[in-house]
Design a protein around this motif. Sequence first.
Motif, PDB file in Angstrom:
ATOM      1  N   TRP A  24       0.846  -1.189   0.000  1.00 20.40           N
ATOM      2  CA  TRP A  24       0.000   0.000   0.000  1.00 20.40           C
ATOM      3  C   TRP A  24       0.887   1.247   0.000  1.00 20.40           C
ATOM      4  CZ3 TRP A  24      -4.700   0.344  -1.592  1.00 20.40           C
ATOM      5  CH2 TRP A  24      -5.437   1.498  -1.343  1.00 20.40           C
ATOM      6  N   HIS A  87      -4.615   5.816   7.211  1.00 18.17           N
ATOM      7  CA  HIS A  87      -6.061   5.633   7.109  1.00 18.17           C
ATOM      8  C   HIS A  87      -6.749   6.711   6.285  1.00 18.17           C
ATOM      9  CE1 HIS A  87      -5.725   3.075  10.979  1.00 18.17           C
ATOM     10  NE2 HIS A  87      -5.637   2.323   9.905  1.00 18.17           N
ATOM     11  N   TYR A  90      -7.363   5.746   0.223  1.00 13.19           N
ATOM     12  CA  TYR A  90      -8.270   4.707  -0.285  1.00 13.19           C
ATOM     13  C   TYR A  90      -8.399   4.867  -1.792  1.00 13.19           C
ATOM     14  CZ  TYR A  90     -11.695   8.543  -0.205  1.00 13.19           C
ATOM     15  OH  TYR A  90     -12.334   9.743  -0.389  1.00 13.19           O
ATOM     16  N   ARG A  92     -11.641   3.964  -4.424  1.00 18.75           N
ATOM     17  CA  ARG A  92     -13.007   3.472  -4.509  1.00 18.75           C
ATOM     18  C   ARG A  92     -13.476   3.508  -5.957  1.00 18.75           C
ATOM     19  NH1 ARG A  92     -14.968   7.368  -0.295  1.00 18.75           N
ATOM     20  NH2 ARG A  92     -14.304   6.457   1.668  1.00 18.75           N
ATOM     21  N   GLY A 196     -14.400  -0.579  -2.580  1.00 19.97           N
ATOM     22  CA  GLY A 196     -13.257   0.201  -2.096  1.00 19.97           C
ATOM     23  C   GLY A 196     -12.143  -0.662  -1.538  1.00 19.97           C
ATOM     24  N   GLY A 198      -8.540  -0.031   1.042  1.00 17.83           N
ATOM     25  CA  GLY A 198      -7.763   0.888   1.864  1.00 17.83           C
ATOM     26  C   GLY A 198      -7.317   0.197   3.145  1.00 17.83           C
TER      27      GLY A 198
END
Length: 202
Positions: A24, A87, A90, A92, A196, A198
């Motif tokens: 990520w 956090h 993401y 989507r 999504g 994340g």
Amino acid sequence: MTLKTLRVGAVQVRRMIELAEGQWERSTIERALVSYGWARPADESGGVVVEWGGGPGSPHFFGRAPGDERVGWRIELGGGPTGPEDHSSYVRLPCALFWPAFGEEPADADPDDEDELDGQYGDDWARLPDAARADFHAEYRRIGALIRAELGEPLEVTEGELDEYTESWHLAGLRVTLCRTDDLNSYSHYDVITLGVGPARD
């Protein structure tokens, strides 16, 4: 009442899951988006033409014909990924839209009522102009079945007011979510189904 779908299938579902299976990190995600045809390189330096942080209000469009400004395929991007603890990041993919929003399906709907934003959406969207909310739910279940074929049953299921519903699958600190909720991009004119990826929250 109307339903619009982007014909999300096994290919798009697999691509989103691949984002959750890799690192990520911004460069890794951007390379994947380019390989999918969802973004293009900016130049030889390796930069990518996407704007992180735009979210639903300023999504990244891809696959549109030159000169076509109507809404088509798009991804909504949080902050640029810096690692699995970020956090704010993401990706989507909106999959379907239903009008009217907020879980409504009036029994006494006026047949003269129209989805006045429909003309802003391009030919990528398949239209069911006489759909019921049950058709919207069926599209959610169809996409959910594609995810289950890859990842099994979700780890979490949450239900909210106004027909909100989310299923989540966790993968090594990241999560894949299938969400039915209010569409912020259309200023809540529609309800939306999004797929999504994340970082997972504790």
